[in-house]
Design a protein around this motif. Sequence first.
Motif, mmCIF file in Angstrom:
data_model
loop_
_atom_site.group_PDB
_atom_site.id
_atom_site.type_symbol
_atom_site.label_atom_id
_atom_site.label_comp_id
_atom_site.label_asym_id
_atom_site.label_seq_id
_atom_site.Cartn_x
_atom_site.Cartn_y
_atom_site.Cartn_z
ATOM 1 N N ALA A 72 -39.261 105.468 101.052
ATOM 2 C CA ALA A 72 -38.261 106.437 101.519
ATOM 3 C C ALA A 72 -37.016 106.375 100.645
ATOM 4 C CB ALA A 72 -37.902 106.146 102.970
ATOM 5 N N PHE A 73 -36.336 107.503 100.533
ATOM 6 C CA PHE A 73 -35.070 107.530 99.803
ATOM 7 C C PHE A 73 -34.272 108.774 100.199
ATOM 8 C CE2 PHE A 73 -38.042 109.734 96.955
ATOM 9 C CZ PHE A 73 -37.357 110.906 96.673
ATOM 10 N N SER A 74 -32.991 108.697 99.955
ATOM 11 C CA SER A 74 -32.088 109.830 100.156
ATOM 12 C C SER A 74 -31.115 109.819 98.987
ATOM 13 C CB SER A 74 -31.337 109.707 101.479
ATOM 14 O OG SER A 74 -30.461 110.806 101.677
ATOM 15 N N LEU A 75 -31.128 110.894 98.187
ATOM 16 C CA LEU A 75 -30.300 110.994 96.985
ATOM 17 C C LEU A 75 -29.539 112.311 96.996
ATOM 18 C CD1 LEU A 75 -32.995 109.770 94.426
ATOM 19 C CD2 LEU A 75 -30.973 108.479 95.160
ATOM 20 N N PRO A 76 -28.399 112.378 96.323
ATOM 21 C CA PRO A 76 -27.595 113.601 96.347
ATOM 22 C C PRO A 76 -28.143 114.700 95.437
ATOM 23 C CG PRO A 76 -26.566 111.961 94.956
ATOM 24 C CD PRO A 76 -27.727 111.281 95.609
ATOM 25 N N ASP A 77 -27.985 115.952 95.883
ATOM 26 C CA ASP A 77 -28.313 117.078 95.020
ATOM 27 C C ASP A 77 -27.050 117.549 94.298
ATOM 28 O OD1 ASP A 77 -26.795 118.553 96.820
ATOM 29 O OD2 ASP A 77 -28.471 119.747 97.565
ATOM 30 N N ARG A 78 -27.108 118.654 93.617
ATOM 31 C CA ARG A 78 -25.982 119.125 92.812
ATOM 32 C C ARG A 78 -24.743 119.394 93.654
ATOM 33 N NH1 ARG A 78 -22.232 119.613 90.620
ATOM 34 N NH2 ARG A 78 -21.655 120.575 88.638
ATOM 35 N N ASP A 79 -24.940 119.793 94.894
ATOM 36 C CA ASP A 79 -23.814 120.097 95.778
ATOM 37 C C ASP A 79 -23.360 118.888 96.589
ATOM 38 O OD1 ASP A 79 -23.871 122.793 94.942
ATOM 39 O OD2 ASP A 79 -25.503 123.205 96.356
ATOM 40 N N GLY A 80 -23.960 117.720 96.308
ATOM 41 C CA GLY A 80 -23.584 116.511 97.026
ATOM 42 C C GLY A 80 -24.314 116.328 98.344
ATOM 43 N N LEU A 85 -36.477 112.391 101.312
ATOM 44 C CA LEU A 85 -37.914 112.606 101.151
ATOM 45 C C LEU A 85 -38.585 112.941 102.477
ATOM 46 C CD1 LEU A 85 -40.415 112.548 99.296
ATOM 47 C CD2 LEU A 85 -40.613 110.106 99.803
ATOM 48 N N SER A 86 -38.121 112.330 103.555
ATOM 49 C CA SER A 86 -38.743 112.547 104.865
ATOM 50 C C SER A 86 -38.615 113.991 105.334
ATOM 51 C CB SER A 86 -38.129 111.606 105.907
ATOM 52 O OG SER A 86 -36.754 111.906 106.100
ATOM 53 N N ALA A 87 -37.660 114.729 104.768
ATOM 54 C CA ALA A 87 -37.467 116.123 105.165
ATOM 55 C C ALA A 87 -38.643 116.996 104.741
ATOM 56 C CB ALA A 87 -36.176 116.666 104.567
ATOM 57 N N TYR A 88 -39.455 116.496 103.805
ATOM 58 C CA TYR A 88 -40.582 117.277 103.312
ATOM 59 C C TYR A 88 -41.893 116.884 103.968
ATOM 60 C CZ TYR A 88 -37.153 118.310 99.680
ATOM 61 O OH TYR A 88 -36.020 118.699 98.999
ATOM 62 N N ARG A 89 -41.821 116.096 105.011
ATOM 63 C CA ARG A 89 -43.048 115.722 105.725
ATOM 64 C C ARG A 89 -43.747 116.982 106.232
ATOM 65 N NH1 ARG A 89 -44.374 110.883 108.121
ATOM 66 N NH2 ARG A 89 -43.111 110.056 106.410
ATOM 67 N N GLY A 90 -45.029 117.035 106.057
ATOM 68 C CA GLY A 90 -45.788 118.234 106.405
ATOM 69 C C GLY A 90 -46.113 119.079 105.179
ATOM 70 N N LYS A 91 -45.502 118.730 104.036
ATOM 71 C CA LYS A 91 -45.777 119.416 102.781
ATOM 72 C C LYS A 91 -46.355 118.417 101.770
ATOM 73 C CE LYS A 91 -41.861 122.649 103.085
ATOM 74 N NZ LYS A 91 -40.694 123.223 102.349
ATOM 75 N N VAL A 92 -47.108 118.946 100.826
ATOM 76 C CA VAL A 92 -47.533 118.144 99.690
ATOM 77 C C VAL A 92 -46.350 118.107 98.726
ATOM 78 C CG1 VAL A 92 -49.130 117.974 97.749
ATOM 79 C CG2 VAL A 92 -49.942 118.809 99.969
ATOM 80 N N TYR A 150 -36.746 124.524 91.848
ATOM 81 C CA TYR A 150 -37.229 123.359 92.591
ATOM 82 C C TYR A 150 -36.053 122.437 92.876
ATOM 83 C CZ TYR A 150 -37.383 121.661 87.731
ATOM 84 O OH TYR A 150 -37.072 121.354 86.428
ATOM 85 N N ALA A 151 -36.251 121.499 93.777
ATOM 86 C CA ALA A 151 -35.171 120.593 94.177
ATOM 87 C C ALA A 151 -34.921 119.545 93.094
ATOM 88 C CB ALA A 151 -35.525 119.911 95.495
ATOM 89 N N VAL A 152 -33.642 119.272 92.838
ATOM 90 C CA VAL A 152 -33.252 118.255 91.865
ATOM 91 C C VAL A 152 -32.285 117.280 92.535
ATOM 92 C CG1 VAL A 152 -32.152 117.784 89.647
ATOM 93 C CG2 VAL A 152 -33.491 119.883 89.943
ATOM 94 N N ALA A 153 -32.538 115.995 92.368
ATOM 95 C CA ALA A 153 -31.663 114.960 92.928
ATOM 96 C C ALA A 153 -31.302 113.981 91.814
ATOM 97 C CB ALA A 153 -32.349 114.236 94.075
ATOM 98 N N LEU A 154 -30.247 113.201 92.036
ATOM 99 C CA LEU A 154 -29.749 112.292 91.015
ATOM 100 C C LEU A 154 -29.879 110.837 91.458
ATOM 101 C CD1 LEU A 154 -28.283 111.842 88.316
ATOM 102 C CD2 LEU A 154 -26.109 112.119 89.546
ATOM 103 N N ASP A 155 -30.456 110.028 90.562
ATOM 104 C CA ASP A 155 -30.636 108.593 90.792
ATOM 105 C C ASP A 155 -30.099 107.853 89.567
ATOM 106 O OD1 ASP A 155 -31.593 106.094 91.681
ATOM 107 O OD2 ASP A 155 -33.570 106.428 90.788
ATOM 108 N N PRO A 156 -28.759 107.835 89.388
ATOM 109 C CA PRO A 156 -28.162 107.318 88.150
ATOM 110 C C PRO A 156 -28.431 105.847 87.865
ATOM 111 C CG PRO A 156 -26.480 107.594 89.836
ATOM 112 C CD PRO A 156 -27.731 108.242 90.365
ATOM 113 N N THR A 157 -28.723 105.075 88.878
ATOM 114 C CA THR A 157 -29.025 103.657 88.660
ATOM 115 C C THR A 157 -30.512 103.410 88.446
ATOM 116 O OG1 THR A 157 -29.303 103.212 91.031
ATOM 117 C CG2 THR A 157 -27.071 103.030 90.143
#
Length: 209
Positions: A72-80, A85-92, A150-157
């Motif tokens: 599981a993870f939660s990362l910011p998108d361009r708008d912060g 990831l859990s929000a997409y449960r039910g989708k491939v 498509y969705a883009v998120a940032l994982d700078p570390t």
Amino acid sequence: MTEPARAYSSMPKAARRTWVVPRWLKEAFVAFAVISIAVVGVSKALQHFGGKVNRAASALEADELRIGAAPAFSLPDRDGKPVDLSAYRGKVVLLNFWATWCPPCRDEEPSLRQLARAMDPRKFQLLAVSVDEGGWPAIDKFFSGNRPPYAVALDPTARTSQTYGTTKYPESYLIDSEGNLRLKFIGPRNWTDPAVFTLLDSFGAARRD
């Protein structure tokens, strides 16, 4: 005196009776035969489909993973806003780890756009996670104002990508609709390859109508 001729376990002919197969037994036999034929047909169909999926995975050089929950993870998108990831449960989900400084990532990005546009968003989600230390300015420059579909998120570390076991970029992971890791793709791919759609379809995703 000669004994009467005997047959059928020494049963006298006079004692023999004609045995008629009961109707229920005939019907049961017919039903069993029909079910057996159906089972064989389904089995062959599954083998054929499974073989097709395996061939598609092989053509894409996809590594099969031990089925288990995707980290599981939660990362910011361009708008912060958080991308969870859990929000997409039910989708491939096709999870792609990439960076703007990565030439192979640039090479495969156009096909990612085409894939995202081709798939039904109700059943499929493409999520690209950038590991750019330069943050959003570097990503904005990469896209040059042409925001991806498509969705883009940032994982700078790169912590999330490392959790998945990624060491080189790009790397992609196929996550099924129940949130389980299924396949790993090391390196760039042509995401418009017909084999890609065969794989996605086998996991329950679908193209747009």
